[in-house]
Design a protein around this motif. Structure first.
Motif, PDB file in Angstrom:
ATOM      1  N   ARG A  11       0.857  -1.177   0.000  1.00 41.46           N
ATOM      2  CA  ARG A  11       0.000   0.000   0.000  1.00 41.46           C
ATOM      3  C   ARG A  11       0.899   1.234   0.000  1.00 41.46           C
ATOM      4  O   ARG A  11       1.854   1.320   0.769  1.00 41.46           O
ATOM      5  N   LEU A  12       0.591   2.164  -0.878  1.00 45.02           N
ATOM      6  CA  LEU A  12       1.402   3.367  -1.017  1.00 45.02           C
ATOM      7  C   LEU A  12       0.700   4.532  -0.340  1.00 45.02           C
ATOM      8  O   LEU A  12      -0.503   4.736  -0.528  1.00 45.02           O
ATOM      9  N   LEU A  13       1.457   5.274   0.428  1.00 44.15           N
ATOM     10  CA  LEU A  13       0.920   6.458   1.086  1.00 44.15           C
ATOM     11  C   LEU A  13       1.262   7.676   0.245  1.00 44.15           C
ATOM     12  O   LEU A  13       2.414   7.877  -0.141  1.00 44.15           O
ATOM     13  N   VAL A  14       0.259   8.471  -0.063  1.00 45.53           N
ATOM     14  CA  VAL A  14       0.456   9.717  -0.807  1.00 45.53           C
ATOM     15  C   VAL A  14       0.085  10.857   0.127  1.00 45.53           C
ATOM     16  O   VAL A  14      -1.027  10.876   0.674  1.00 45.53           O
ATOM     17  N   ALA A  15       1.013  11.782   0.338  1.00 47.33           N
ATOM     18  CA  ALA A  15       0.756  12.933   1.210  1.00 47.33           C
ATOM     19  C   ALA A  15       0.742  14.191   0.364  1.00 47.33           C
ATOM     20  O   ALA A  15       1.613  14.387  -0.495  1.00 47.33           O
ATOM     21  N   ALA A  16      -0.255  15.043   0.584  1.00 48.66           N
ATOM     22  CA  ALA A  16      -0.385  16.272  -0.196  1.00 48.66           C
ATOM     23  C   ALA A  16      -0.196  17.496   0.695  1.00 48.66           C
ATOM     24  O   ALA A  16      -0.363  17.438   1.910  1.00 48.66           O
ATOM     25  N   ASP A  17       0.127  18.623   0.056  1.00 51.88           N
ATOM     26  CA  ASP A  17       0.420  19.822   0.841  1.00 51.88           C
ATOM     27  C   ASP A  17      -0.811  20.433   1.509  1.00 51.88           C
ATOM     28  O   ASP A  17      -0.699  21.345   2.322  1.00 51.88           O
ATOM     29  N   ILE A  51       1.628  17.010  -4.443  1.00 50.74           N
ATOM     30  CA  ILE A  51       2.072  15.860  -3.660  1.00 50.74           C
ATOM     31  C   ILE A  51       3.437  16.166  -3.063  1.00 50.74           C
ATOM     32  O   ILE A  51       4.340  16.635  -3.771  1.00 50.74           O
ATOM     33  N   VAL A  52       3.601  15.921  -1.763  1.00 52.18           N
ATOM     34  CA  VAL A  52       4.882  16.201  -1.107  1.00 52.18           C
ATOM     35  C   VAL A  52       5.655  14.928  -0.781  1.00 52.18           C
ATOM     36  O   VAL A  52       6.870  14.978  -0.572  1.00 52.18           O
ATOM     37  N   ALA A 100       4.591  20.323   4.452  1.00 52.00           N
ATOM     38  CA  ALA A 100       5.808  20.444   3.658  1.00 52.00           C
ATOM     39  C   ALA A 100       6.620  19.168   3.603  1.00 52.00           C
ATOM     40  O   ALA A 100       7.296  18.899   2.605  1.00 52.00           O
ATOM     41  N   VAL A 101       6.591  18.375   4.679  1.00 51.54           N
ATOM     42  CA  VAL A 101       7.457  17.196   4.763  1.00 51.54           C
ATOM     43  C   VAL A 101       6.710  16.035   5.392  1.00 51.54           C
ATOM     44  O   VAL A 101       5.962  16.214   6.363  1.00 51.54           O
ATOM     45  N   MET A 102       6.897  14.856   4.832  1.00 51.14           N
ATOM     46  CA  MET A 102       6.448  13.623   5.481  1.00 51.14           C
ATOM     47  C   MET A 102       7.496  12.567   5.190  1.00 51.14           C
ATOM     48  O   MET A 102       7.790  12.288   4.032  1.00 51.14           O
ATOM     49  N   LYS A 103       8.115  12.033   6.240  1.00 52.81           N
ATOM     50  CA  LYS A 103       9.193  11.058   6.086  1.00 52.81           C
ATOM     51  C   LYS A 103       9.018   9.937   7.084  1.00 52.81           C
ATOM     52  O   LYS A 103       8.512  10.155   8.190  1.00 52.81           O
TER      53      LYS A 103
END
Length: 213
Positions: A11-17, A51-52, A100-103
């Motif tokens: 499953r892929l996580l997509v994070a947006a601004d 997308i970030v 701005a950031v997701m890690k």
């Protein structure tokens, strides 16, 4: 551009601004040798949102998120997995702020390093951050002007390393971070000499001896 290895069962996580996170099954992506298709066909992402981050996520994955105005918190894969096209709101943002950031947080991490747009860096303990399923977070770094550039979780004993750039595979490491250590929310000090001009904690390329290289 983002590229990484994944399985069709991942499953892929997509994070947006806009502070929202979306989950995409690897099996939902087009296969074969086609040209692919826009991710916006799979998730309901507003045209004005960017997308970030995007990476493989599992329930036990720990993540660090931060906004452009320097707020952030820890979260988990279990908290962010959202199977609907609309995703879920993860970060409550202040006016004009963006996520701005997701890690992901590497195993063994005990510290956080954050750098602002004015090249000031701050290092503090990871346990100073709350773990939330949704929220505005806490102030990571204080800014007189400008905002956040980047943030990472890492192991203090290993320090911070970055590539020197160009054709060289040489790496610069800063292992004594004492000058930059302070409590969360401080303003920090100018980044170490030679820190990347991108103002990002750039990934160190794998060693030629590394079998995964």
């Amino acid at each position: 551009h983002l590229a990484f290895h994944a399985q069709s069962t991942d499953r892929l996580l997509v994070a947006a601004d806009n502070g929202r996170v979306y989950t995409v099954g690897g099996d939902k992506l087009p296969g074969g040798r086609g040209f692919g298709e826009p991710i916006r066909l799979t998730i309901d992402l507003e045209a004005e949102s960017e997308i970030v981050a995007m990476f493989v996520v599992r329930p036990e994955t720990r993540m660090l998120v931060a906004s452009s105005d320097g707020r952030g918190f820890l979260t988990s894969g279990e908290a962010v997995l959202a199977e609907t096209r609309k995703g879920k709101q993860l970060m409550n943002l202040r006016p004009k702020a963006k996520m701005a950031v997701m890690k992901s947080v590497p195993g063994g991490s005990d510290s956080v390093a954050v750098i602002g747009e004015k090249r000031k860096m701050l290092v503090f303990k990871l346990d100073e951050l709350p773990e939330l399923g949704r929220g505005a977070g806490v102030q990571l770094q204080r800014y007189r002007d400008g905002g956040l550039s980047d943030v990472i979780a890492f192991q203090l004993a290993e320090g911070i390393s970055w590539p020197l750039g160009g054709e060289s595979r040489r790496v610069r490491s800063e292992t004594d971070l004492t000058p930059w250590r302070a409590i969360r929310g401080a303003s920090g000090r100018i980044a170490p000499n030679g820190f990347p001009r991108s103002n990002q904690f750039e990934a160190v390329p794998p060693s030629p001896k590394d079998p995964t290289a």
